[in-house]
Design a protein around this motif. Structure first.
Motif, PDB file in Angstrom:
ATOM      1  N   CYS A   1      49.344  34.642 -20.684  1.00  0.00           N
ATOM      2  CA  CYS A   1      50.247  35.511 -19.936  1.00  0.00           C
ATOM      3  C   CYS A   1      49.717  35.623 -18.518  1.00  0.00           C
ATOM      4  N   THR A   2      50.511  35.147 -17.575  1.00  0.00           N
ATOM      5  CA  THR A   2      50.120  35.130 -16.178  1.00  0.00           C
ATOM      6  C   THR A   2      50.979  36.109 -15.389  1.00  0.00           C
ATOM      7  N   SER A   3      50.344  36.889 -14.545  1.00  0.00           N
ATOM      8  CA  SER A   3      51.027  37.875 -13.718  1.00  0.00           C
ATOM      9  C   SER A   3      51.212  37.345 -12.305  1.00  0.00           C
ATOM     10  N   SER A   4      52.306  37.769 -11.668  1.00  0.00           N
ATOM     11  CA  SER A   4      52.553  37.376 -10.290  1.00  0.00           C
ATOM     12  C   SER A   4      51.645  38.090  -9.304  1.00  0.00           C
ATOM     13  N   LYS A   5      51.016  39.161  -9.740  1.00  0.00           N
ATOM     14  CA  LYS A   5      50.101  39.927  -8.915  1.00  0.00           C
ATOM     15  C   LYS A   5      48.821  40.204  -9.681  1.00  0.00           C
ATOM     16  N   PHE A   6      47.753  40.322  -8.934  1.00  0.00           N
ATOM     17  CA  PHE A   6      46.497  40.736  -9.535  1.00  0.00           C
ATOM     18  C   PHE A   6      46.556  42.235  -9.790  1.00  0.00           C
TER      19      PHE A   6
ATOM     20  N   ASP B   1      41.045  36.535 -19.845  1.00  0.00           N
ATOM     21  CA  ASP B   1      40.310  35.456 -19.212  1.00  0.00           C
ATOM     22  C   ASP B   1      40.172  35.811 -17.738  1.00  0.00           C
ATOM     23  N   SER B   2      38.997  36.268 -17.356  1.00  0.00           N
ATOM     24  CA  SER B   2      38.786  36.731 -15.986  1.00  0.00           C
ATOM     25  C   SER B   2      38.820  35.591 -14.978  1.00  0.00           C
ATOM     26  N   VAL B   3      38.477  34.389 -15.411  1.00  0.00           N
ATOM     27  CA  VAL B   3      38.483  33.246 -14.509  1.00  0.00           C
ATOM     28  C   VAL B   3      39.909  32.836 -14.172  1.00  0.00           C
ATOM     29  N   LYS B   4      40.759  32.752 -15.176  1.00  0.00           N
ATOM     30  CA  LYS B   4      42.145  32.348 -14.977  1.00  0.00           C
ATOM     31  C   LYS B   4      43.053  33.506 -14.599  1.00  0.00           C
ATOM     32  N   ASN B   5      42.559  34.734 -14.717  1.00  0.00           N
ATOM     33  CA  ASN B   5      43.369  35.926 -14.492  1.00  0.00           C
ATOM     34  C   ASN B   5      44.579  35.940 -15.424  1.00  0.00           C
ATOM     35  N   THR B   6      44.324  35.732 -16.683  1.00  0.00           N
ATOM     36  CA  THR B   6      45.364  35.769 -17.696  1.00  0.00           C
ATOM     37  C   THR B   6      44.914  36.631 -18.862  1.00  0.00           C
ATOM     38  N   VAL B   7      45.868  37.030 -19.661  1.00  0.00           N
ATOM     39  CA  VAL B   7      45.600  37.607 -20.965  1.00  0.00           C
ATOM     40  C   VAL B   7      46.132  36.616 -21.985  1.00  0.00           C
ATOM     41  N   ASP B   8      45.246  36.103 -22.810  1.00  0.00           N
ATOM     42  CA  ASP B   8      45.577  35.004 -23.697  1.00  0.00           C
ATOM     43  C   ASP B   8      45.731  35.477 -25.136  1.00  0.00           C
TER      44      ASP B   8
END
Length: 127
Positions: free
Chosen positions: A22-27, A75-82
């Motif tokens: 899950c990728t967000s458009s914003k940090f 995943d802090s490197v990819k900035n995702t929640v997997d």
């Protein structure tokens, strides 16, 4: 508006594994909860896992239907929640969605808790 994008859905054989992201458009710097849901044709969305960040440590929760097989993590490197899905079964076939709640308190697997939704990614488990 916060945009969420799911990725990783695929066709997999029974017993196989997939990892959804899950990728967000914003940090996101505020308190947040990320939920993973799935929807079978003609049915309501089912909450299967959620994740919240805490200063004291991350919290997770799982539906009984996936407990022990699925793992939600950041995943802090990819900035995702997997969502790592192992030992997949044909009955896991569904469209999988991620959702986000920004600010506030609490966490859960109720879809009404969340404010933002992705458009879903198809997971098909079949021989």
């Amino acid at each position: 508006q916060l945009l969420l994008v799911e990725s990783g859905g695929d066709l997999v054989r029974p017993g196989g594994s997939l990892r959804l992201a899950c990728t967000s458009s914003k940090f996101i710097v505020d308190y947040y909860v990320i939920g993973w849901f799935r929807q079978f044709p003609g049915k309501e969305r089912e909450g299967i896992a959620c994740f919240s960040d805490r200063q004291s440590g991350d919290l997770t929760n799982y539906a009984d239907s996936v407990k022990g097989r699925f793992t939600i993590s950041r995943d802090s490197v990819k900035n995702t929640v997997d969502l790592q899905m192992n030992n997949l079964r044909p009955e896991d076939t569904a469209v999988y969605y991620c959702a986000a709640k920004i600010g506030g308190y609490g966490m859960g697997l109720d879809q009404d808790f969340y404010d933002y939704w992705g458009h879903g990614t198809q997971v098909t488990v079949s021989s």
